[in-house]
Design a protein around this motif. Structure first.
Motif, PDB file in Angstrom:
ATOM      1  N   ALA A   1      -7.648   3.016  13.976  1.00 28.59           N
ATOM      2  CA  ALA A   1      -8.871   3.597  13.412  1.00 28.59           C
ATOM      3  C   ALA A   1      -8.956   3.332  11.922  1.00 28.59           C
ATOM      4  CB  ALA A   1      -8.909   5.104  13.692  1.00 28.59           C
ATOM      5  N   ARG A   2      -7.815   3.465  11.202  1.00 25.11           N
ATOM      6  CA  ARG A   2      -7.820   3.215   9.761  1.00 25.11           C
ATOM      7  C   ARG A   2      -8.119   1.744   9.457  1.00 25.11           C
ATOM      8  NH1 ARG A   2      -5.339   5.538   5.238  1.00 25.11           N
ATOM      9  NH2 ARG A   2      -5.714   7.463   6.358  1.00 25.11           N
ATOM     10  N   LEU A   3      -7.488   0.854  10.200  1.00 29.47           N
ATOM     11  CA  LEU A   3      -7.690  -0.578   9.948  1.00 29.47           C
ATOM     12  C   LEU A   3      -9.117  -0.999  10.282  1.00 29.47           C
ATOM     13  CD1 LEU A   3      -4.326  -2.107  11.239  1.00 29.47           C
ATOM     14  CD2 LEU A   3      -4.936  -1.353   8.951  1.00 29.47           C
ATOM     15  N   ARG A   4      -9.649  -0.477  11.375  1.00 30.86           N
ATOM     16  CA  ARG A   4     -11.028  -0.822  11.724  1.00 30.86           C
ATOM     17  C   ARG A   4     -12.009  -0.299  10.688  1.00 30.86           C
ATOM     18  NH1 ARG A   4      -9.012   0.164  17.104  1.00 30.86           N
ATOM     19  NH2 ARG A   4      -9.065  -1.787  18.295  1.00 30.86           N
ATOM     20  N   LYS A   5     -11.696   0.852  10.113  1.00 30.47           N
ATOM     21  CA  LYS A   5     -12.590   1.420   9.097  1.00 30.47           C
ATOM     22  C   LYS A   5     -12.652   0.535   7.862  1.00 30.47           C
ATOM     23  CE  LYS A   5     -13.375   5.514   6.244  1.00 30.47           C
ATOM     24  NZ  LYS A   5     -12.901   6.889   5.901  1.00 30.47           N
ATOM     25  N   VAL A   6     -11.483   0.114   7.363  1.00 25.26           N
ATOM     26  CA  VAL A   6     -11.494  -0.695   6.136  1.00 25.26           C
ATOM     27  C   VAL A   6     -12.074  -2.080   6.391  1.00 25.26           C
ATOM     28  CG1 VAL A   6      -9.573   0.565   5.118  1.00 25.26           C
ATOM     29  CG2 VAL A   6      -9.101  -1.497   6.440  1.00 25.26           C
ATOM     30  N   THR A   7     -11.865  -2.630   7.596  1.00 23.86           N
ATOM     31  CA  THR A   7     -12.439  -3.944   7.879  1.00 23.86           C
ATOM     32  C   THR A   7     -13.941  -3.841   8.108  1.00 23.86           C
ATOM     33  OG1 THR A   7     -11.874  -3.708  10.238  1.00 23.86           O
ATOM     34  CG2 THR A   7     -10.302  -4.855   8.836  1.00 23.86           C
ATOM     35  N   ARG A   8     -14.375  -2.727   8.673  1.00 21.72           N
ATOM     36  CA  ARG A   8     -15.814  -2.526   8.873  1.00 21.72           C
ATOM     37  C   ARG A   8     -16.524  -2.388   7.539  1.00 21.72           C
ATOM     38  NH1 ARG A   8     -15.730   2.193  11.141  1.00 21.72           N
ATOM     39  NH2 ARG A   8     -14.865   1.355  13.072  1.00 21.72           N
ATOM     40  N   ASN A   9     -15.871  -1.720   6.580  1.00 23.89           N
ATOM     41  CA  ASN A   9     -16.467  -1.569   5.253  1.00 23.89           C
ATOM     42  C   ASN A   9     -16.664  -2.916   4.581  1.00 23.89           C
ATOM     43  OD1 ASN A   9     -16.435   1.174   5.580  1.00 23.89           O
ATOM     44  ND2 ASN A   9     -14.644   1.541   4.298  1.00 23.89           N
ATOM     45  N   ARG A  10     -15.713  -3.821   4.768  1.00 21.55           N
ATOM     46  CA  ARG A  10     -15.799  -5.127   4.118  1.00 21.55           C
ATOM     47  C   ARG A  10     -16.716  -6.092   4.859  1.00 21.55           C
ATOM     48  NH1 ARG A  10     -11.962  -6.461   0.053  1.00 21.55           N
ATOM     49  NH2 ARG A  10     -12.972  -8.474   0.170  1.00 21.55           N
ATOM     50  N   GLY A  11     -16.800  -5.937   6.171  1.00 20.92           N
ATOM     51  CA  GLY A  11     -17.615  -6.871   6.949  1.00 20.92           C
ATOM     52  C   GLY A  11     -16.869  -8.163   7.210  1.00 20.92           C
ATOM     53  N   GLN A  12     -16.526  -8.886   6.152  1.00 17.91           N
ATOM     54  CA  GLN A  12     -15.785 -10.133   6.259  1.00 17.91           C
ATOM     55  C   GLN A  12     -14.907 -10.308   5.025  1.00 17.91           C
ATOM     56  OE1 GLN A  12     -18.457 -13.693   4.872  1.00 17.91           O
ATOM     57  NE2 GLN A  12     -19.664 -12.440   6.285  1.00 17.91           N
ATOM     58  N   PHE A  13     -13.880 -11.140   5.161  1.00 20.72           N
ATOM     59  CA  PHE A  13     -12.926 -11.374   4.077  1.00 20.72           C
ATOM     60  C   PHE A  13     -12.999 -12.837   3.644  1.00 20.72           C
ATOM     61  CE2 PHE A  13     -11.337  -7.751   6.382  1.00 20.72           C
ATOM     62  CZ  PHE A  13     -10.939  -6.881   5.385  1.00 20.72           C
ATOM     63  N   PRO A  14     -12.822 -13.106   2.343  1.00 19.30           N
ATOM     64  CA  PRO A  14     -12.918 -14.488   1.869  1.00 19.30           C
ATOM     65  C   PRO A  14     -11.730 -15.351   2.282  1.00 19.30           C
ATOM     66  CG  PRO A  14     -12.322 -13.029   0.063  1.00 19.30           C
ATOM     67  CD  PRO A  14     -12.643 -12.152   1.235  1.00 19.30           C
ATOM     68  N   SER A  15     -10.601 -14.726   2.609  1.00 22.38           N
ATOM     69  CA  SER A  15      -9.407 -15.495   2.969  1.00 22.38           C
ATOM     70  C   SER A  15      -8.471 -14.635   3.802  1.00 22.38           C
ATOM     71  CB  SER A  15      -8.672 -15.982   1.713  1.00 22.38           C
ATOM     72  OG  SER A  15      -8.148 -14.877   0.980  1.00 22.38           O
ATOM     73  N   GLU A  16      -7.496 -15.290   4.415  1.00 18.16           N
ATOM     74  CA  GLU A  16      -6.488 -14.572   5.197  1.00 18.16           C
ATOM     75  C   GLU A  16      -5.668 -13.646   4.312  1.00 18.16           C
ATOM     76  OE1 GLU A  16      -2.398 -15.934   7.408  1.00 18.16           O
ATOM     77  OE2 GLU A  16      -4.208 -17.113   7.823  1.00 18.16           O
ATOM     78  N   GLN A  17      -5.328 -14.109   3.102  1.00 11.65           N
ATOM     79  CA  GLN A  17      -4.521 -13.290   2.183  1.00 11.65           C
ATOM     80  C   GLN A  17      -5.283 -12.041   1.753  1.00 11.65           C
ATOM     81  OE1 GLN A  17      -1.478 -13.597   1.581  1.00 11.65           O
ATOM     82  NE2 GLN A  17      -1.025 -12.385  -0.237  1.00 11.65           N
ATOM     83  N   ALA A  18      -6.593 -12.189   1.510  1.00 13.18           N
ATOM     84  CA  ALA A  18      -7.404 -11.027   1.124  1.00 13.18           C
ATOM     85  C   ALA A  18      -7.426  -9.996   2.242  1.00 13.18           C
ATOM     86  CB  ALA A  18      -8.825 -11.477   0.784  1.00 13.18           C
ATOM     87  N   ALA A  19      -7.514 -10.460   3.470  1.00 11.39           N
ATOM     88  CA  ALA A  19      -7.508  -9.539   4.615  1.00 11.39           C
ATOM     89  C   ALA A  19      -6.176  -8.812   4.722  1.00 11.39           C
ATOM     90  CB  ALA A  19      -7.807 -10.315   5.897  1.00 11.39           C
ATOM     91  N   LEU A  20      -5.076  -9.543   4.567  1.00 11.08           N
ATOM     92  CA  LEU A  20      -3.754  -8.933   4.686  1.00 11.08           C
ATOM     93  C   LEU A  20      -3.520  -7.898   3.588  1.00 11.08           C
ATOM     94  CD1 LEU A  20      -1.424 -11.891   5.715  1.00 11.08           C
ATOM     95  CD2 LEU A  20      -1.923  -9.831   7.033  1.00 11.08           C
TER      96      LEU A  20
END
Length: 429
Positions: free
Chosen positions: A367-386
């Motif tokens: 739930a926590r991970l989905r929340k932060v990824t939902r807020n961002r929508g998309q990430f510019p790179s794999e490192q930014a996502a991690l």
């Protein structure tokens, strides 16, 4: 819904709190003076900024006194070979916004302040504030707007990137840290995020959570997979890395019904029992149902996974099919298709079962991970996502660590059951 296990509790041996440095009388004096002069509490000229400025400048003056060895205007400083030489203006970013400081100088240029070092433009708390906002999934644009609105501070995108890049070294160390030799239970799961690598594509993030021999729950690692989606082949790579970091044996691995995943687990840990996660199975069932039926569809399978043995569970499944089979035949087909992966669960003692199907941590983490990824929508790179995902994990673990609820409920009884059922595989003190 807030978990009761995540509500901070006082430990029995907690030390008494320190007396506050700013008591009510001093706070009333400061607030009274601010109100009399019409000053705001926050903002560049607010009370908190002025207090911060006054405290920092006073500390710098004391540092200069310590450096020179005599107080200002003290005759002892005559002929000492070095003396005060005015001040230099400097703006630093703090928790309360930008603060303009008058930094004292000495004539020989040998003064090296420690509280606000030369070249330092941000106090540590300000960097922590940026990282905290980043951990909540806010974009660079969102963070700039928040700081501008709250503190009247304009920061550049490059500054935010440099501050958050400091997490990369910590992330690499966390990803390669040594692990325990044995975990009674490991939960593995994957969630999809969007990463922009030329084009925006869905990428799986592989997540492993272990329950150690003390009953403590910990995230073992995060890995971003290729655009081909979740695969048993990549899971084999992930599990092999865990083994190379010290995990020699796992008693039970709880996972979803991904094809080929049990074989991958068997390659790495031949003795591990592969158990289809009950929560995954219920969640997969709800995909076929209308939302208004979710509550009974999540409740009715309880008679299946709490059954005394496989025969009783099979009878409960038939009753479940009689109730829901006509409306949702796909759900019944799903349970029957995964029956062989589900039934190992029924052979375990109740104490072991409770650890497996009480998956509060993995559900909280997802739930926590989905929340932060939902807020961002998309990430510019794999490192930014991690970086964002790791910070979300770190924040949750730091919040839980002091709490009584960090350990699985009833772990002492569960450990005894694990020790007996998996004879010789649970290390003894």
């Amino acid at each position: 819904m807030t978990e009761t296990s995540m509500v901070p509790r006082k430990s029995e041996g907690e030390r008494p709190k320190r007396r506050p440095l700013v008591d009510d009388e001093l706070a009333d004096q400061l607030l009274g003076k601010a109100q009399a002069e019409g000053a705001e509490l926050l903002g560049p000229d607010g009370l908190l900024s002025q207090v911060t400025k006054a405290v920092l400048e006073r500390a710098l003056v004391e540092e200069m006194t310590g450096h020179l060895g005599y107080d200002k205007h003290d005759p002892a400083g005559r002929g000492s070979g070095n003396n005060r030489n005015g001040t230099t203006g400097k703006t630093v970013l703090t928790d309360v916004g930008a603060v303009d400081l008058a930094v004292p100088r000495d004539r020989n240029g040998t003064f090296e302040p420690r509280i606000v070092r030369k070249g330092q433009t941000r106090l540590k708390g300000f960097n922590d504030r940026i990282i905290a906002l980043y951990a909540r999934g806010m974009t660079t644009r969102d963070i700039r707007a928040h700081l501008r609105e709250m503190y009247d501070v304009e920061v550049s995108p490059d500054l935010i990137s440099r501050v958050t890049d400091a997490v990369a070294e910590e992330l690499a160390e966390w990803q390669s840290r040594p692990l325990d030799a044995v975990y009674p239970v490991v939960f593995i799961d994957a969630l999809m995020i969007k990463i922009r690598d030329g084009v925006v594509a869905n990428r799986p993030v592989y997540l492993a959570i272990g329950v150690d021999c003390e009953g403590a729950k910990q995230v073992l690692g995060l890995w971003v997979g290729p655009t081909t989606g979740e695969s048993a082949k990549f899971w084999l790579t992930v599990l092999s890395e865990l083994k190379s970091r010290g995990v020699a044996d796992v008693c039970i691995v709880c996972c979803d019904g991904l094809t080929g995943l049990p074989d991958a687990i068997g390659v790495v840990w031949p003795q591990a029992t592969v158990q289809l996660c009950v929560v995954h199975l219920i969640r997969a069932s709800l995909r076929y149902a209308s939302r208004k039926y979710w509550v009974p569809l999540a409740k009715d399978p309880r008679l299946i996974y709490t059954a005394a043995d496989e025969a009783a569970a099979a009878a409960a499944l038939e009753a479940f099919a009689a109730t829901w089979g006509e409306r949702y035949p796909a759900i019944i087909k799903l349970w029957r298709a995964h029956w062989e992966q589900f039934t190992p669960f029924l052979a375990f003692p109740p104490e072991v079962r409770r650890v497996i199907y009480t998956t509060n941590l993995i559900e909280s983490m997802n739930a926590r991970l989905r929340k932060v990824t939902r807020n961002r929508g998309q990430f510019p790179s794999e490192q930014a996502a991690l970086k964002v995902l790791y910070l979300a994990v770190r924040n949750l673990e730091e919040f839980r660590t002091p709490n009584v609820g960090i350990r699985s409920s009833g772990w002492k009884q569960a450990l005894q059951a694990f020790t007996i059922y998996f004879d010789g595989r649970i290390p003894t003190p």
